[in-house]
Design an enzyme around this catalytic site. Sequence first.
Site, mmCIF file in Angstrom:
data_model
loop_
_atom_site.group_PDB
_atom_site.id
_atom_site.type_symbol
_atom_site.label_atom_id
_atom_site.label_comp_id
_atom_site.label_asym_id
_atom_site.label_seq_id
_atom_site.Cartn_x
_atom_site.Cartn_y
_atom_site.Cartn_z
ATOM 1 N N LEU A 239 -7.410 27.087 8.761
ATOM 2 C CA LEU A 239 -8.303 25.997 9.153
ATOM 3 C C LEU A 239 -8.225 24.742 8.278
ATOM 4 O O LEU A 239 -7.782 24.778 7.143
ATOM 5 C CB LEU A 239 -9.739 26.520 9.200
ATOM 6 N N LYS B 251 -21.082 27.649 22.075
ATOM 7 C CA LYS B 251 -20.033 28.665 21.947
ATOM 8 C C LYS B 251 -20.253 29.698 23.048
ATOM 9 O O LYS B 251 -21.286 30.371 23.068
ATOM 10 C CB LYS B 251 -20.128 29.305 20.560
ATOM 11 N N GLU C 291 -3.744 16.319 -2.285
ATOM 12 C CA GLU C 291 -2.415 16.856 -1.995
ATOM 13 C C GLU C 291 -2.361 17.626 -0.683
ATOM 14 O O GLU C 291 -1.336 17.630 0.002
ATOM 15 C CB GLU C 291 -1.959 17.747 -3.153
ATOM 16 N N ASN D 162 -20.376 23.782 17.650
ATOM 17 C CA ASN D 162 -20.915 24.889 18.445
ATOM 18 C C ASN D 162 -21.821 25.810 17.632
ATOM 19 O O ASN D 162 -22.310 26.815 18.139
ATOM 20 C CB ASN D 162 -19.796 25.662 19.152
ATOM 21 N N ARG E 178 13.396 12.618 -12.582
ATOM 22 C CA ARG E 178 12.394 11.994 -11.704
ATOM 23 C C ARG E 178 12.744 10.534 -11.433
ATOM 24 O O ARG E 178 12.514 10.006 -10.350
ATOM 25 C CB ARG E 178 10.988 12.121 -12.292
#
Lengths: 697, 697
Positions: free
Chosen positions: A171, A296, A434, A230, A384
């Site tokens: 999620l 729901k 991030e 819901n 880098r």
Amino acid sequence: MLGITGSSVTSRPAEGRRVRGRGGPAIGVPDCRRFQEGWVLMSFEAAVHAQAIEIDRLSLEMCAAAGSGHPTTAMSIGHIVTVLMFHAMRWSPDYPDYPTSDRLVLSAGHGVPAVYAAAAILGMKVGKNPSSRRKLTEADLANLRAWESELDGHPNPMEGFPFFDAATGSLGQGLSVAAGLGVAARLNQSDRRVFCIIGDGESREGQVAEALDFIIDHKLTNVLPIFNCNEYGQAGRVSEQQSAGRLAAKLEAYGFEVLGIDGHSPSQIKAAFDKFAGGSTSTDHAPFAVVARTIKGWGAPSVQGGGWHGKPAQNEALRKAQGELDERRIELTSSLASSDQFTIQPPSGARNPEPAPGELPSLSQTMRALDMESKLASGRMATRRAYGLALRALGQVNSEVVVLDADVSNSTFSETFARSQELAERFVECKIAEQNMVSVAAGMAAAGKIPFCSTFGKFVTRAYDQIEMAMNSGANIKIVGSHTGITLAADGPSQMALPDVAWFRSLAKVKDHRGNPGCYVLQPADAYAAYALTGVMADYEGMCYMRTMRVDTEFLYSDDQVFNLGGFEVLSEGRDVALLATGYMVHEGNRVVELLDKAGISATLVDMYSIPFDEEKLLDLISQNNGYAISLEDNYGASLGSAVADAVTSSGDAFTLEQMYVNRIPKSARTTAEMLQMCGLTAEDVVKKVMQLLQVA
Amino acid sequence: MLGITGSSVTSRPAEGRRVRGRGGPAIGVPDCRRFQEGWVLMSFEAAVHAQAIEIDRLSLEMCAAAGSGHPTTAMSIGHIVTVLMFHAMRWSPDYPDYPTSDRLVLSAGHGVPAVYAAAAILGMKVGKNPSSRRKLTEADLANLRAWESELDGHPNPMEGFPFFDAATGSLGQGLSVAAGLGVAARLNQSDRRVFCIIGDGESREGQVAEALDFIIDHKLTNVLPIFNCNEYGQAGRVSEQQSAGRLAAKLEAYGFEVLGIDGHSPSQIKAAFDKFAGGSTSTDHAPFAVVARTIKGWGAPSVQGGGWHGKPAQNEALRKAQGELDERRIELTSSLASSDQFTIQPPSGARNPEPAPGELPSLSQTMRALDMESKLASGRMATRRAYGLALRALGQVNSEVVVLDADVSNSTFSETFARSQELAERFVECKIAEQNMVSVAAGMAAAGKIPFCSTFGKFVTRAYDQIEMAMNSGANIKIVGSHTGITLAADGPSQMALPDVAWFRSLAKVKDHRGNPGCYVLQPADAYAAYALTGVMADYEGMCYMRTMRVDTEFLYSDDQVFNLGGFEVLSEGRDVALLATGYMVHEGNRVVELLDKAGISATLVDMYSIPFDEEKLLDLISQNNGYAISLEDNYGASLGSAVADAVTSSGDAFTLEQMYVNRIPKSARTTAEMLQMCGLTAEDVVKKVMQLLQVA
């Protein structure tokens, strides 16, 4: 059991030419027949109800057939999905991944039965192979979650459902993906709109807050977050903190114009989407967000409430819910005229493909062009910094390369890209967030971009779940973690990437959907390697993780050196022991070779810049060194050394491998030399280990 | 260079008895001499300025000495740190980790020089060993970030600075730690207050939003978030989304009462902290949050602005900044009377230690007590269910055990704990926000609790950075991931934990500060193992990760079986090949043994329930099986198989190891059997591999 019995009103877009992404011929526009005549709001209401009820019924039935799934979540978004897929979105069921189509990201992926139902009603094309897709039928729905089905448990585009851009189900990630699609659309000057359905419980994930800030920062008025309130999570009710009222207040505080709606009112849903559509190409207003109050298990009171999360209604319970839906149908669709038809507007024409990328100039050429001759002549440079130079040079020859960073572009050197005036537009500042950065990159990749994400390797950890989901999505993203290993010294362990190789190596052992390693792990030891490997990553379609170092290191290579995914480089050929090193330890390895030489021991030094690597070739090398090998890395174990151990043990050869790595939690020290000493990784420590291994006094 | 020249006004708490955490004798209260007489606001203002300027100067100087660090961030919190450490916090510099002390969590860890400076001025005790701590001196500051110094680059309590509860520096985690301390304080009926300083740029991290929701959900009025709005991040200015104004609006929308202050105004800081203190034991008002407008590099205009993040002022630049601070001192401290003294209030008396934990009853006893005899008699149960039962039984015998979950307690079965009326108070529902959950657990562990955090193993990934920081903090937390491996089948790869073993194994290869593995990875194959290992984790002081399965599995063990960290169990003794299995694959391994037996091959089956494990003993076993081994696991590679490969290659024996693991990205299927088939992990697949390995036709 599965079959349309309602008064569904559908449109079937006509055939059109379909073109995949970049690189093909000029792209035609799939057009759609239009049916909209004499449409009135009342019949629109009824038509949406009819379709939503059909979707709800199919959702219930397919989950019953599968024996699992989340039908009540699907039923809470039936109306929203109907208005989106039958009306608001400009797309073509024949070309579900058409490059300019409006997109739906289903962040709360467990609600996917609603989308599968709509796709079946519309006869959307499915299939893993773009050249042999077939129309989804309602009969297919009975195979939900089956092994051979394209209808995976959660959205999974790589398994044959190309309507989606990203695998979801873990999620809180979808809104970031949607934002990435939005940023890419703007770069492509496309008027594509991106809709994202987010669960209320899910919006507790901090990544959602990151995505909201990002959308406001970048004024992404072409992205519409739709919060599906819901009220029920899995284990209990959704917190008051994620209630419709609180979410609306938060969204306003973030800077959105909030459209609060009843998520089962067709006219309210339509009005919200119309408002969004009207403003989606202008940035002189606040982005919109929809907060939809939903139920729901809408339409079937017997499956509503807290006990029905992720639980299919079976047998009697199913029949009861079906009966309740039938009652709703009678109640809500009586005004429906048989001539009413939904119209699905086609997407706009796709742009012509970008010209093929040009060739990357050499590091020396790039540095000379930037007046960096004295740095070049110094013979030392941090990897880098070379990465930054490569990004800039790449950006100039490949228009699809985009660069993302999380407020550390002056440390990762992605600023070298950002500071070029012609490239600045393709630099996406994500600030200190991030998780959002990686999912934004996945969204941009789904739109054909080649995103490079940079931050400290340590902070990449924040987005590991997002990275795995990006891999599952087949996302062509490149992740570059700087400040890896212990050599950064003074800042201490909170800034050091140490278990990162172990994690990415696990992905490297998986075959992705293209048959390649799920991720390549690249560890350039010098600037030439970092520069070249950045180019290699851009050319390769698939996920890569490259580690760069903070400290300046000596040049080991030149412009002519070729680096390959899966390769390694023998820097010094010996016969007594093979030193298999990565990153900074290659430099320390050079010292080891010298010290051993003085002691009469002939060592082979190998720069193991890639995981995976050519195992057979490496085993030959170890064999040529009497079967003695030492792996050298300045990160935690279960990493390169274990990769070598895997190779050795699969051969059954009686080789002996000593693994040297960081086996304590480091702390700050002032210098790199002290860090190596603290962790037992100096050249002298290695020499000692070699002596023990070879049983030399 | 380092040495106090200003008019610092300090207090020195008197000696008091110090007691460490749980288990000791009754605890005395360290008391403090009090100096506060005739204090007036104006001299308070001047005294704070004097101290803050001193802190600023020391911050500049220690970073100059270290050659790195973030002095300007420190200078932005100099006044806040002064008011906290010299006035608002009830603590004792002699007992910086006294169990009832007010706490400061420095989430933006790079500002730590300010705290080091204050600690030196106050002569706070430092040192890794509690029994031999010494007073920090200002001379020590010159060793900032040096190898042997307690003053690490970022807050790092395990390196000898016990004022802090958690290692910070990876941003966005501190407020969750503070919330964990707050929850624990409430459970302990302690009036301890917890202050947390959060950077403005840092507050972009989604975890901060998660922590804010958590604080409101749990009405943690004993926790004060202090947002330090100094407007500059690393690579650029902080986004408008994290500006003081926007943050205040967001905080109000979240449900906080926002106290907006000038973070360099002593009276405003004091007023805010007083207001918080006044309400910290009552939950009938909204939690407070402070939004402090500050200046990065306050007091020294020459180091202000965007170019000075993480950069020490050296030589001339240092002298200039010092001079500017001197001017501020003259300007702001003229009203200071020499008699003015700060008073540090002592913490309240610590509670008596909890009674020693009782003995965990057996699984059978626990199930009988819960009327689960028929389930017990069925001979099958999911490991996740056994985990829930163990939690409940543990909760009853060990009052420090607390349980956290992220809205999936009915899947992880932590609800078995939550549903016990007497334990419910010690269940902490964190909703869908795993990062916050883990850092809250770290905070609770710092307060002496034994937290078990549960969610799906897949979603644990969200918190890997938090877990690594918890390891660095020495946090005694237990993480339990459910639904690991592929056997959950239908929900698909977005719910499966697959590269998790590889990552935790990397931590297992590190020695933590106690000399133990940084983390134990436990993979119980049956309910008895899961139950017993939950008890083992509670008894052990250190981090553990246990994996549970969704599916029911047959019992392999009984109540009498002993499980040890680092152990494994031989289930079947053979002589031709060793099958080294974990989790579900132990059951599949039983089938393999039978099939091989029919083919005349005698296999050894080992339940490898722990990583690390006793390598020598395992090598003996493989040796007894002619040097042939096959590892069996239903997750991605670089995991158990590589752990065995590490052991084998370090011995140099000519053993052959075949690793069987999931080497493709799985998709949904309806059954566990299909999943095993999809991934080539059925008993038949294993038999085939054995035949190849032994070169049997």
